[in-house]
Scaffold this active site. Sequence first.
Site, PDB file in Angstrom:
ATOM      1  N   ASP A 229      34.658  14.345 126.854  1.00 59.24           N
ATOM      2  CA  ASP A 229      33.370  14.139 126.174  1.00 59.24           C
ATOM      3  C   ASP A 229      33.121  15.194 125.094  1.00 59.24           C
ATOM      4  OD1 ASP A 229      30.908  13.038 125.571  1.00 59.24           O
ATOM      5  OD2 ASP A 229      29.852  14.076 127.172  1.00 59.24           O
ATOM      6  N   TYR A 230      34.162  15.595 124.392  1.00 60.19           N
ATOM      7  CA  TYR A 230      33.949  16.484 123.237  1.00 60.19           C
ATOM      8  C   TYR A 230      33.189  15.730 122.156  1.00 60.19           C
ATOM      9  CZ  TYR A 230      37.072  20.240 124.823  1.00 60.19           C
ATOM     10  OH  TYR A 230      37.648  21.276 125.517  1.00 60.19           O
ATOM     11  N   GLU A 231      32.231  16.430 121.533  1.00 60.04           N
ATOM     12  CA  GLU A 231      31.423  15.810 120.487  1.00 60.04           C
ATOM     13  C   GLU A 231      31.434  16.592 119.183  1.00 60.04           C
ATOM     14  OE1 GLU A 231      27.563  14.916 122.111  1.00 60.04           O
ATOM     15  OE2 GLU A 231      28.404  13.874 123.857  1.00 60.04           O
ATOM     16  N   HIS A 232      32.055  17.774 119.212  1.00 59.93           N
ATOM     17  CA  HIS A 232      32.169  18.619 118.011  1.00 59.93           C
ATOM     18  C   HIS A 232      33.615  19.106 117.924  1.00 59.93           C
ATOM     19  CE1 HIS A 232      27.765  18.606 118.015  1.00 59.93           C
ATOM     20  NE2 HIS A 232      27.837  18.930 119.297  1.00 59.93           N
TER      21      HIS A 232
ATOM     22  N   GLN B 281      29.041   5.634 124.462  1.00 58.19           N
ATOM     23  CA  GLN B 281      27.642   6.075 124.506  1.00 58.19           C
ATOM     24  C   GLN B 281      26.772   5.149 123.643  1.00 58.19           C
ATOM     25  OE1 GLN B 281      27.004  10.368 124.070  1.00 58.19           O
ATOM     26  NE2 GLN B 281      29.189  10.707 124.385  1.00 58.19           N
TER      27      GLN B 281
END
Length: 342
Positions: A189-192, A251
């Site tokens: 769930d990396y978002e950056h 998501q």
Amino acid sequence: MHTTNALLKEKYFNRHLLWLNTNKKYKGSFQLQQIMRSLKFCISLLVLQALFNVFPTIEAVPAFCPGVFREYIGAEGKNVTFSDVPINPNIEFHFLLSFAIDYTNTKSPEPTNGDFLVYWDTDNLTPSHISSIKAKHKNVKVGMSLGGDTVNGKNATFTPTSITSWVRNAIHSITKIVKEYNLDAIDIDYEHFNADPDTFAECIGRLLYYLKQNNVVTYTSIAPYADDSVQVHYLALWRKYGHLIDYVNFQFYAYEKGTTILQFLHYFETQMYNYKGGKILVSFGTDNSGGLSPRHGFFDACSILKSRGTLHGIFIWSADDSIKDHFLYEKLSQNLLASATV
């Protein structure tokens, strides 16, 4: 009773075979051979019928799987425990501990190049709590999610020093956590990102390959959302290592608030195209986030997907927020999935 009837019928056919074989009219004829083949086939069917009635516990595998329900838990420190969350015994249920992050646990966190630390609520979500909930509910699996949005107020950015060193550190630290907590799954769930898509794909792909190849975890998933800078990384990973990924926890709550049912279905079709062959899980947030909410048609959209045979599962962000409504939507989601077998 059925077995006796089948055996009596077999004796009846055997008598007719004997009569045909001794009758001068049919003996040695091609017609006799055809009749005998047909009768023998009937006898075989009757014997099989008898066997299935003798062993009634042998059942066919259902043609339809009700799907999986997944719940993120432990990110917000609200003292939520596994036992707080209602669990339907008729579906597969996954808790996802949120999060393990490769950052130092300090006021000003710094990246650690794949050396993961536990950041979820360790007071209420312990190894003993996991053992207890899995013993009580045989359909429950527990995994951990890597990355997330922030760490101590700072973006949890994917920052590898090199592919080789990040993978080596990640394998070591994650395997240690999995064994300590007796986990079954890992979620990405990396978002950056402070790395190009190919580097992300190689780091995560090699990690997933090792974890699956060595039976460290059973299930793997990714958690992308509809942002170009995010999607480009996950799509690079999917193209090369998609065969190692069991679920796409998309998501959908990252879409704008006020999403309609038709828009939601369109978004779902788009992500099915992006992650071809993947099991796309639909989702909503109980933290007042965006997307299509349960109050505005989420479950109606799920029913449409179910009728199309594309409802692979539902996940919710998150248990920490759902406790205020006594997990109403967790119950409804699981009931819908369980009813999909009808």
